[in-house]
Design a protein around this motif. Structure first.
Motif, PDB file in Angstrom:
ATOM      1  N   GLY A 270       0.793  -1.227   0.000  1.00 45.50           N
ATOM      2  CA  GLY A 270       0.000   0.000   0.000  1.00 45.50           C
ATOM      3  C   GLY A 270       0.819   1.268   0.000  1.00 45.50           C
ATOM      4  N   GLY A 271       2.024   1.201   0.542  1.00 48.39           N
ATOM      5  CA  GLY A 271       2.862   2.392   0.587  1.00 48.39           C
ATOM      6  C   GLY A 271       2.254   3.486   1.449  1.00 48.39           C
ATOM      7  N   LEU A 272       2.514   4.725   1.085  1.00 49.03           N
ATOM      8  CA  LEU A 272       2.066   5.856   1.896  1.00 49.03           C
ATOM      9  C   LEU A 272       0.580   6.161   1.697  1.00 49.03           C
ATOM     10  N   TYR A 273       0.134   6.190   0.453  1.00 47.93           N
ATOM     11  CA  TYR A 273      -1.248   6.594   0.168  1.00 47.93           C
ATOM     12  C   TYR A 273      -2.133   5.452  -0.324  1.00 47.93           C
ATOM     13  N   GLY A 274      -1.573   4.277  -0.544  1.00 42.42           N
ATOM     14  CA  GLY A 274      -2.367   3.132  -0.963  1.00 42.42           C
ATOM     15  C   GLY A 274      -2.597   3.073  -2.459  1.00 42.42           C
ATOM     16  N   THR A 275      -3.168   1.978  -2.909  1.00 44.48           N
ATOM     17  CA  THR A 275      -3.442   1.779  -4.332  1.00 44.48           C
ATOM     18  C   THR A 275      -4.762   2.410  -4.755  1.00 44.48           C
ATOM     19  N   GLY A 276      -5.567   2.826  -3.782  1.00 45.36           N
ATOM     20  CA  GLY A 276      -6.882   3.382  -4.076  1.00 45.36           C
ATOM     21  C   GLY A 276      -7.966   2.391  -3.713  1.00 45.36           C
ATOM     22  N   LEU A 277      -9.081   2.896  -3.225  1.00 46.02           N
ATOM     23  CA  LEU A 277     -10.191   2.034  -2.825  1.00 46.02           C
ATOM     24  C   LEU A 277     -10.674   1.211  -4.017  1.00 46.02           C
ATOM     25  N   PHE A 278     -10.851  -0.087  -3.796  1.00 44.57           N
ATOM     26  CA  PHE A 278     -11.284  -1.073  -4.797  1.00 44.57           C
ATOM     27  C   PHE A 278     -10.191  -1.396  -5.817  1.00 44.57           C
TER      28      PHE A 278
END
Length: 399
Positions: A270-278
């Motif tokens: 996911g890192g700092l901000y993530g891959t995005g919801l869904f």
């Protein structure tokens, strides 16, 4: 001289002044702890999005309806809020008189699990299937009744002004009443719930002002009990494997260590901000088992990143901080003990759930409070919030 915990109980002298009188300027709504309430609600609503992401593509679970778990999670949250309102309306003092009845009902429910009415889900024979896709996990409500029955006993003489601390006989009775449901739950076996209950009992004792000998003795008994349970073979094979995988994550990465390894991969990606919801590859690829319940934190870690996962920790921290304030500000030992038991419950269960996804705690099958999918857990934590709010709302007027 008998040593005792450092928690002061001098402020629990019986009060002769008027109790709470609500006016237009001093209403129930104004007395509610809104930071706690809004933080808990935010956790439940955030959990609904995470549950939706984890289940919308799992046709084998959602019966072909991608919104199935989303709607049910929101329904559980709504029922939980209704239970909270009912708890506040009744008040913790009113419920105090009904504690023996509630305790007896909880014992009957967990005994029913051991009969043909019980069902095995995810390896634990800890459920009662009601029908229509609904099931009940009585051990979630036992956590509440253990807190209430111990608080009722330990605080009775102190709140009446007869004692400054619970006497040894009272502490012994409270521990026996707590041990009975814990023993039954252990027979299921539901080791995760027993671990939470043990921490609750410890937190209650620390808050009650009981002798430190009881606290140290309880810790010693817990260590001895863990040894005996293992030596006598009371744990199922899957539970032993979980501890083995925790001790050595590389023991069987495709077998007993699979859940933890996949969870760590998901969170790490996911890192700092993530891959995005869904948009999480681990989540959409269904690599992490039980992701809508025990491993819900992995969805946050992968899709919302460190920021989103950190938000969950902050919201949980606000709930615990406000609960600590309520425990500190109440002028009755009963309220303090109830609040302390809930704090111990929420804090340990959250730490265990998040810790097992990071590999720093063994997998124990515990939901993340307010966030994980599950009706019984959701109902229980919102009843606990109702108890905390009632303690705050009904605290006596100051001079």
């Amino acid at each position: 001289m008998t040593t005792r915990t450092s928690f002061s109980v001098s402020r629990y002298a019986p009060r002769r002044g008027p109790l709470l009188k609500l006016t237009a300027r001093d209403s129930v709504l104004r007395r509610l702890d809104w930071p706690m309430l809004l933080s808990a609600l935010a956790l439940s609503l955030l959990g609904s999005l995470l549950v939706w992401s984890a289940t919308r593509g799992r046709t084998q679970l959602n019966q072909g309806d991608p919104y199935y778990f989303l709607f049910r999670h929101l329904l559980n949250t709504g029922i939980g809020l209704a239970l909270m309102v009912g708890t506040i309306w009744l008040g913790h003092r009113t419920l105090r008189g009904a504690v023996p009845v509630l305790y007896g009902i909880s014992i009957l429910l967990i005994l029913a699990v051991l009969t043909p009415l019980g069902a095995t889900i995810n390896g634990a024979h800890a459920w009662i299937v009601i029908g229509g896709g609904f099931s009940l996990q009585p051990s979630e409500f036992v956590k509440i009744t253990i807190i209430l029955i111990m608080a009722m006993l330990l605080a009775a003489k102190v709140d009446a002004g007869d004692q400054l601390h619970p006497d040894h006989g009272t502490v012994a009775k409270a521990l026996v009443l707590a041990a009975l449901p814990m023993g039954i739950v252990m027979l299921m076996p539901d080791l995760g719930s027993v671990m939470v209950m043990a921490v609750i009992v410890l937190g209650v004792l620390l808050a009650s002002g009981a002798s430190n000998r009881w606290v140290l003795g309880l810790i010693g008994a817990g260590v001895l009990g863990a040894f005996l349970v293992t030596a006598l073979g009371m744990l199922d094979e899957y539970q032993i494997n979980r501890f083995a995988a925790f001790a050595n994550p590389d023991l069987d990465p495709a077998g007993v260590g699979y859940n933890t390894n996949q969870a760590r991969i998901a969170i790490g990606s996911g890192g700092l901000y993530g891959t995005g919801l869904f948009k999480g590859h681990q989540t959409s690829g269904q690599f992490v088992p039980e992701q809508q319940t025990d491993f819900i934190f992995t969805v946050a870690g992968e899709e919302l990143g460190f920021v989103g996962a950190g938000l969950i920790l902050v919201l949980l921290g606000i709930v615990l901080w406000r609960a600590c304030r309520i425990a500190r500000e109440t002028t009755e030992l009963y309220g303090t003990i109830v609040a302390a038991g809930i704090i111990a419950w929420f804090a340990f269960q959250a730490f265990e759930n998040i810790g097992m996804t990071l590999g720093i705690m063994p997998v124990a099958g515990l939901p993340l409070p307010f966030v994980s999918y599950g009706g019984s857990s959701m109902f229980a934590v919102w009843v606990a919030i109702g108890l905390l709010q009632s303690i705050r709302v009904q605290r006596p007027m100051t001079a």
